[in-house]
Structure formats: C-alpha cells, structure tokens
Design an enzyme around this catalytic site. Structure first.
Site, PDB file in Angstrom:
ATOM      1  N   ASP A 331      39.848  44.147  48.158  1.00 24.38           N
ATOM      2  CA  ASP A 331      40.187  43.460  46.916  1.00 24.38           C
ATOM      3  C   ASP A 331      41.003  42.197  47.231  1.00 24.38           C
ATOM      4  O   ASP A 331      40.816  41.583  48.282  1.00 24.38           O
ATOM      5  CB  ASP A 331      40.954  44.418  46.004  1.00 24.38           C
ATOM      6  CG  ASP A 331      40.683  44.189  44.539  1.00 24.38           C
ATOM      7  OD1 ASP A 331      41.129  43.146  44.023  1.00 24.38           O
ATOM      8  OD2 ASP A 331      40.030  45.030  43.908  1.00 24.38           O
ATOM      9  N   HIS A 382      45.378  41.658  40.947  1.00 24.40           N
ATOM     10  CA  HIS A 382      44.230  42.539  40.726  1.00 24.40           C
ATOM     11  C   HIS A 382      44.171  43.668  41.749  1.00 24.40           C
ATOM     12  O   HIS A 382      44.001  44.844  41.405  1.00 24.40           O
ATOM     13  CB  HIS A 382      42.955  41.689  40.782  1.00 24.40           C
ATOM     14  CG  HIS A 382      41.684  42.428  40.513  1.00 24.40           C
ATOM     15  ND1 HIS A 382      40.959  43.078  41.490  1.00 24.40           N
ATOM     16  CD2 HIS A 382      40.990  42.593  39.364  1.00 24.40           C
ATOM     17  CE1 HIS A 382      39.874  43.614  40.963  1.00 24.40           C
ATOM     18  NE2 HIS A 382      39.870  43.339  39.668  1.00 24.40           N
ATOM     19  N   ASN A 487      31.116  43.200  34.515  1.00 27.82           N
ATOM     20  CA  ASN A 487      31.637  42.958  33.169  1.00 27.82           C
ATOM     21  C   ASN A 487      30.823  41.946  32.371  1.00 27.82           C
ATOM     22  O   ASN A 487      31.360  41.220  31.539  1.00 27.82           O
ATOM     23  CB  ASN A 487      33.079  42.441  33.259  1.00 27.82           C
ATOM     24  CG  ASN A 487      34.026  43.455  33.863  1.00 27.82           C
ATOM     25  OD1 ASN A 487      33.846  44.648  33.659  1.00 27.82           O
ATOM     26  ND2 ASN A 487      34.983  42.987  34.616  1.00 27.82           N
ATOM     27  N   SER A 569      36.542  46.991  36.928  1.00 29.54           N
ATOM     28  CA  SER A 569      37.455  47.040  38.071  1.00 29.54           C
ATOM     29  C   SER A 569      38.465  48.165  37.914  1.00 29.54           C
ATOM     30  O   SER A 569      38.902  48.761  38.901  1.00 29.54           O
ATOM     31  CB  SER A 569      38.229  45.720  38.198  1.00 29.54           C
ATOM     32  OG  SER A 569      37.505  44.768  38.913  1.00 29.54           O
TER      33      SER A 569
END
Length: 867
Positions: A331, A382, A487, A569
């Site tokens: 990530d 994130h 998304n 996520s």
C-alpha cells in the site's frame, strides 16, 4: 470471360471459367472412360460469418474500407475473417505493393461487449492492433499488445467504428464480437494508467548485455531488479527522444486524432512493441500505475459497527491460535509511531517506490516504509488505515481494534504507492519480497519471515503481466492473496483483483447492501464492510464509514489519530484479517483451500440471490464460520469439501458444450448424484469413454459435460441456469452457475470467395475444383464430368492469396460437416451434397483423406489442409 488457374494441387489442364459472379470448372481428365457424373449442392455460411471486403485475393469481391467514410457495415454478433498488410509485405496479390494497413468496420455494440481481434499468423514481425472509435472519430478504446489476441470492451451501448491496423507485416485475422469478457486477456492502451516513456523488461538470459541493447535503441536504465526485471525509459531530452523513437521504428496509425498525452503514451506503447521483437528480451510491458481504492473522507469517529456485522466477536471466542501469521500490506506505507501500530509491525517492512519524484522521501528503494505525506493537510494515510483494519493493537485500552490485532498476527508494511500512485513494476517487486523470492531490494526472506497473506487495497483497469506473474508465484508459495474489487460502481474488471487466484472483495454498508461505489461482476469472490459516509443506518449520529488508524498533517508533522473512510480498500483488509486468523490455527491453508471453502459457502453468510452472484460473490465474509472451518481442519473433524473446476460455466455467444470436474478437497467420502439442470435448454452428463461408460468414480466424482441447445433460447438476452448435485454432505446440494448469451445478427452471413475441391480416395489428390461466391449466405456449386470413385469435398477461402485454403483466419468446411469429413461415393450423379463453412474452423490434421502417401504428395496436399 477470364481464365484463372486454380491452386496447383496436382491438376493438369484444369481451367476455371469465370462468368459474372459464378465460377465453374472445366477439368479435362486423362482417363478416357465414358462414365461421367455430376456432383452439386449448397454450401451455407455459418451464422454471424462475414468477411473483410478488401482482402489480398484479386478474385474476391472488392470494396475499400480503409477509413471512417468508407467503413464496412457489419452485424452483431460477428465472426469476421479479414486480411491487412504493410506495403511490400505478405504474398503477392491485390494489396501487396500498395499495402492495406487499415480495415474499418461500423457496428452497433451493447454495453460491456467485447471486441476481440486474433492475428492468424502472429509474430513480432506480423503484429496487428485493434482500436475502437465512436461515430465522432474519438477513440474510446484500443489494444496495442504484443500477443496474437487483442481486445477492447465498450462501456456504453451505441454506434462504433472498429479499426484493425497492420502495425507490422501481413496476416489474416478474425474479428469476433461477444459479450463475455475473459479476465486473463492482456492488452496495451493509451487509456491505461502507466508511466509515460517507461518499460518493464526481463532479459532472456543473464548473460545478455543489457547496456548494449539499451544503447542500440537509445534508451536509459532506471532500475535493475534482483528478480531479473529491469526498468528502461525513453530519454527525456526532446532530441534524444526523437532519435530513440526513430531507432525503434515508432510510427502513427494515421487514423483518428490523438491528444498530446495520448500521442506520448502511444509512443511508449510502440516502443514496447518494438522492444518485444528483440530476441534478447523475454518480456516487455508498460510500467502500469495503480491507485489506492479508498473513497476518502476526513471525518473521525470512534465506533466500529463493521466487526459485529461479520461476527468477529464470536470468532475471537474460538481463538487464540498458536501459529504466527504475517499479513503483507502492499500500500502507501505506514505510520510506525502510531500507538495502535507500535509492536504490530515487523522490522522487515520495505519501501519499493523506485521513482524519486513519486516517492517523496528524496530517494528510491530503502528500508523505511513510512508513508510520506508530502505536507498535504488532507492526507488520510491510506496504508496505515488498511493496516489498522487488519491488525491494529487490540485490548490496549485505546484507539481501535484490528480484525487480528490480539493474536499472533503481525504486519509487513510494503510501500508501493507514492504521490502519483503505484507502478506495476514496484508492486510486483513488493509481492516477490513478501513471498520470499528474489526482488529489487536484494533481501530474500525465508521461513517464518515470509508473508502468510497479502492484501492489496489498490488497483487499476489494466492487466499487468508483471503483477500477474508475481501473484502466481506468491500463490505457489501457499500465500492467500486478497485485493479490493474497485470503486467505479461498475462491472468492469479491476486488477489485481480480477487476476486468477486473487480473492476479489466488494464493499457493503451497514445495511448489508452493495455500496454505491463498489464494483461488482463475474470476477467478484465475496463482500466485506466498506462503509458509506453518506448513511447512518444504525442511527448513532455518525456516518457509517470504516474507522481505523489515521493521522493529521499539521505544519508538516503528523499527529496520530483515527478516521472514518469508505471504499473497497476498507473491505479488503477485513478479509485479509480473517484469513490471517485462520492461518494462526491452520497454517497449511493454501489459496486453493481458502477458495474451495469459499465456494462451498463455509466462509460467508449468503446475501442477494441464493448461491454465488455478481453483487456479493459467495456472500458477506463471516469471521466465525471461517475461523471455525480452520479449527475443524486442525482437529481432524473437517467435513467433505466439494470443489468444481471451473466454479462457473459461461457458454458465451457460440459455444455448445463445456467440461468441468468435481472433486473433494476436504475430509470424509462424499457421494454425489447425477446432476440436475434447472433449465430445459441445458443438459448435463458424465464424461464417457469409448465404451460409453461414465469415467466418474463410484462416488460420482470426476468429469462432466454440460451441453446447451441454442435453438431453445427464444429471445436475444442473457440466460442463466444452475447445475445441481445432490450429495451426502451438510446442506445436501452442490450447485454451479451457468450463463449463456443469445444475440441475433441482422446481417446476411457471408464466408467470402470460396474454392471447392474434390479429393480422390486413391490418389489423395484434388482432381476437380470450382470457385463460387455467396448469394444470400449460400453457395451453389456443381462439378461436371466426374469419373466414378470416392471423394472428399472441401471448401475454403484464400484471403491472403497464398494458394492455400483453410488457413487460420479463413473460411473452411467440408462434407458432411467440419471435423468429420467423409467420402462421397460417386457411381451416379448426386445432388444436394450440402454442408456448411465457417470462419476460424480448422480441419483435423489427422484426417487420413487429406494426407498423401508420399512426401511429394504431402507437399502438394498441405496446400489444401490445415495443420
């Protein structure tokens, strides 16, 4: 009247007379016997067959189709045979000297439909590309790959132009329009996100002098990986870049306008296509950019409604496990000093962001996976948020709990996302690192330091072969790989989630409904809480986001806190945490075992339609059921586990049958009954041997054949069905979903300009030949003066004009039907000797009637047969 000598297939003095559009033969036989007969019949073009209107054969119908203004109108569905060539490439014929680089077709397509191009004679020297435009000439999709297959999927229903372009060489091709989209097909497109000017390459051998190859093309090296990969790029200085592009032979397609950005990206892709031709390189692809898949919000609250939703508290009652497990979070990095992550993270984290401009920490690869926020006050960290959902420290009196935060689960933070996103090259290196395989860092983990689970809450619409190869290698190591479905709120595949073997996760809100932003579709495996910051389903006065670790950027420094975010996520790490808990109990669990349990409904609570569906996959992850399954596997009380390969069957537009296997991956001795079909147009039977005995074992396990009757599908639509086995396991039923599509073409079928030939049984040589054209999809042929004997009848086109019918990308057929040619006994005149031809059909190379007894005869006959 025109005289034209048919293919040299052993005939002597055989001339063909062409009148108008019909062509009949007059073959003089050396045998003076008085007995002569006629053979006639009708050849029918298979449904949806069409041909390119400007092929290389000078005898075929001709109508130029090289631009939007002259586009050839075609139907849908479609199976089209065509030919394109660069000037002075290919076989001598109508287009040899001038070239026919462009074929343009106009067609109506439906949303989600696939356009697939297959290059018949593909090599790096014969390379065709596929581009799709709207009616205004704006490009909506392209596929510029370095394989025989190119594909574009259109997002909206409408009118389109399809452009087949000869990038290099000459070749026949087939153009197919279908509605099912394969996940495994890889293509290059300027609409994809990738680093302009860069290429990920692998040298064929370690002894290859990479610098010499780069200098040959005027390229520069960015990175060199321990895994064998390297990162090359075009020079940034304009003059050097132009010089390099010339050395690579990069040129424009000449049709359709490109923006400056598209032009630079097109140059990058053509650089890659040129490099792919170099025999010293084993692999070349763009350096794709993947983005985090969170839908970000900056509100912070302290309630985690999402854990009871997946029965996590009940799962915790079954623990703790005794084995350690490591979750690699690939990530944006981590917040090492956050109080809920201190002690949860391994020192073996790594920063794989290789581009200094993207990295934000002033260097490339290093040992520090800290998330570099770049001073952005709205930054959400994130990677730390994802890591917190997996394994934030629990029961410590502060902050939030992670799914696996109390038990022996640790986090391996691998940073791949910088300020511009993450590249496929960097992501692949992180996967290799997590799996204990050679990689750019020079560090190769071993034993208990290797990851048990990989979570990737990131993705993009482009399939990267580099990432796919790395994922496959990780799965081979027994690692469970999990990724966010995306998304976009669409059914379009997202990668790496749609790669084979990856567990793809969609997102639901607190009401267990699919979140508005969440992707869905046939690649989805299961759902997990992803949040909805626009809702407050539980009426607690707080938006229903997912609460986890975060930070605030204040005056360039980071203040540790917590935040509500939403996105797939946030859903993916819920599943990664559950998989990690399962590993603490049952470390032998592999990706295949996890997937088989998932298909059996043992890891989820069913949502939506019964069984698997495209909205929730196999259902909402259930931590209690999942941990219980792992516990029973360790205790030896594991129940039978039926597993089918494939797990679902899609017949698409044309297929009539499919094979599938049913096996047991669990304990016990399950038995299954004969399968039942839910629809009258679908039948299922066991695979049978030559004696018509079922090849399945005494328990009913083994191979089955599913067959459909398309004549029973009444309307143009998508159809679905189920195949159900009754078993002695818990629940009693095991089902497979089945889908099929029907789409009726409004165009008359046409297989092109056909040559029809008789092959005599004794000589194995073609004695009589005619050529015919279609009238309303049918070809009326007739042989006169045929001497008695036994003959095979073959028909095919010769689009590339190479004096050989039935090549790949040409029409082909035989009497009585393709794949089962039989001899016709001629002892009288025979009429109604009818059969069909289709695009892409290929005769069996083992058909003895097509093989000569001598090498000389074989050389002659191979012109008429397909190998």
């Amino acid at each position: 009247m025109l005289l034209y000598k048919i293919v040299d297939s052993g005939l002597k003095g055989c001339l063909v007379i062409v009148m108008s559009s019909l062509l009949l033969s007059a073959c003089m036989d050396e045998d003076e016997s008085d007995e002569r007969y006629s053979i006639s019949g009708v050849i029918t073009a298979a449904d949806s067959s069409m041909v390119d209107s400007d092929v290389n054969n000078p005898q075929a119908f001709y109508l130029e189709n090289n631009h939007f203004s002259t586009a050839q109108r075609v139907g849908n569905p479609l199976n089209l045979a065509g030919y394109v060539n660069v000037p002075n490439r290919g076989v001598d014929g109508r287009s040899f000297l001038s070239g026919d680089r462009d074929d343009v077709f106009r067609v109506d397509l439906i949303a989600g439909q696939r356009v697939m191009l297959t290059t018949s004679d593909w090599s790096s020297d014969n390379d065709l590309d596929l581009i799709v435009y709207d009616l205004q000439g704006e490009m909506v999709g392209e596929s510029l790959g370095v394989t025989a297959t190119e594909q574009v999927v259109v997002a909206d229903t409408g009118h389109y132009y399809i452009h087949v372009y000869a990038y290099a060489g000459a070749s026949n091709y087939t153009l197919n329009l279908g509605v099912n989209v394969p996940a495994s097909t890889s293509s290059f497109s300027t609409s994809s996100e990738f680093v302009e000017g860069e290429a990920v390459i692998v040298l064929k051998e370690a002894s290859v002098d990479a610098r010499r190859v780069m200098n040959k093309y005027g390229l520069e090296k960015q990175q060199a990986a321990g895994s064998g990969m390297q990162l090359w790029r075009l020079p940034k200085e304009p003059g050097a870049r132009i010089s390099s592009l010339k050395r690579l032979g990069v040129q424009s397609t000449g049709i359709g306008a490109l923006t400056p950005v598209q032009q630079r990206k097109r140059e990058t892709l053509y650089m890659i296509k040129a490099l792919a031709k170099d025999p010293q390189l084993a692999f070349v692809e763009p350096n794709y950019i993947y983005q985090p898949t969170a839908a970000v919000d900056d509100e912070y609250y302290n309630r985690q409604w999402h854990y009871p939703l997946i029965s996590l508290d009940r799962a915790w009652d079954l623990l703790p496990g005794v084995h350690s497990a490591i979750v690699a979070v690939i990530d944006s990095g981590t917040l090492p000093g956050h109080p809920d992550l201190v002690g949860q993270q391994l020192a073996s984290g790594y920063d794989f962001v290789s581009d200094v401009q993207n990295s934000g920490d002033g260097d490339g690869l290093d040992l520090d996976p800290t998330d570099e926020h770049g001073g952005d006050p709205y930054y959400v960290f994130h990677g730390a948020h994802v890591a917190g959902t997996v394994a934030a420290k629990s029961n410590n009196g502060q902050g939030v709990a992670g799914v696996a935060g109390t038990w022996p689960v640790k986090l391996m933070a691998l940073r791949v996302l910088g300020s511009l996103g993450g590249t496929s090259y960097d992501i692949s290196q992180a996967i290799y690192y997590a799996a204990g395989l050679p990689n750019d860092s020079g560090v190769q983990l071993t034993g208990g330091d290797v990851a048990s689970v990989i979570n990737m809450s990131l993705g993009g619409p482009s399939r990267s072969e580099a990432v796919a190869t790395a994922v496959a290698a990780a799965i081979d190591q027994g690692i469970v790989v999990i990724a966010a479905a995306g998304n976009d709120g669409s059914s379009m595949p997202m990668y790496p989630a749609s790669l084979a073997g990856v567990i793809s996760v969609s997102a639901v809100g607190a009401d267990k409904q699919l979140a508005s932003y969440s992707n869905y579709g046939p690649y989805l495996d299961l759902a997990a809480p992803g949040g909805d910051i626009d809702a407050d389903f539980n009426r607690d006065g707080v938006p229903d986001g997912i609460l986890s670790v975060a930070g605030d950027v204040v005056a360039g420094s980071v203040a540790h806190n917590y935040a509500y975010l939403q996105g797939t996520s946030m859903a993916s790490p819920h599943v990664a945490g559950v998989a990690a808990l399962m590993k603490t109990l049952y470390p032998a669990m592999t990706s295949s075992i996890f997937e088989a349990w998932l298909r059996a409904g043992r890891l989820t609570t069913d949502l939506g339609s019964a069984g698997r569906d495209d909205t929730f996959g196999y259902g909402l992850v259930d931590a209690y059921k999942a941990v219980l399954e792992a516990k029973e596997a360790v205790d030896g009380s594991q129940q039978p586990l039926l597993y089918s390969n494939p797990s679902s069957i899609d017949f698409g537009l044309v297929d009539g049958w499919r094979l599938f296997d049913v096996s047991n991956l669990g304990g016990g001795s399950p038995t299954i009954s004969s399968p039942a079909s839910s629809e009258h147009w679908l039948t299922v039977d066991c695979e049978r041997d030559s004696a018509q005995r079922c090849t399945t074992d005494t328990q009913g396990l083994g191979r089955y054949v599913a067959t459909i009757d398309r004549s029973l599908l009444a309307e143009d639509a998508n159809y679905s069905a189920t195949i159900t086995f009754t078993s002695n396991i818990e629940g009693g039923l095991y089902t497979l979903p089945v889908t099929v599509q029907r789409l009726t073409s409004t165009m008359v079928a046409d297989a092109g300009y056909l040559y029809v030939a008789l092959f005599e049984q004794d000589s194995r040589l073609s004695r009589y030949s005619v050529a015919v054209t279609a009238v309303d999809g049918q070809y009326h042929y007739q042989f006169e003066g045929v001497k008695p004997g036994s003959y095979e009848i073959l028909a095919g086109s010769d689009a590339d004009n190479d004096d050989s019918i039935c090549d790949r990308g040409e029409s082909c057929g035989g009497y009585p039907f393709y794949g089962d040619i039989e001899f016709v006994k001629v002892d009288r005149s025979r009429a109604n000797v009818n059969f069909s031809v289709g695009i892409g059909l290929r005769l069996s190379a083992t058909n003895k009637g097509l093989l000569g007894e001598s090498m000389e005869q074989r050389e002659v006959l191979k012109r008429w047969r397909v190998e």
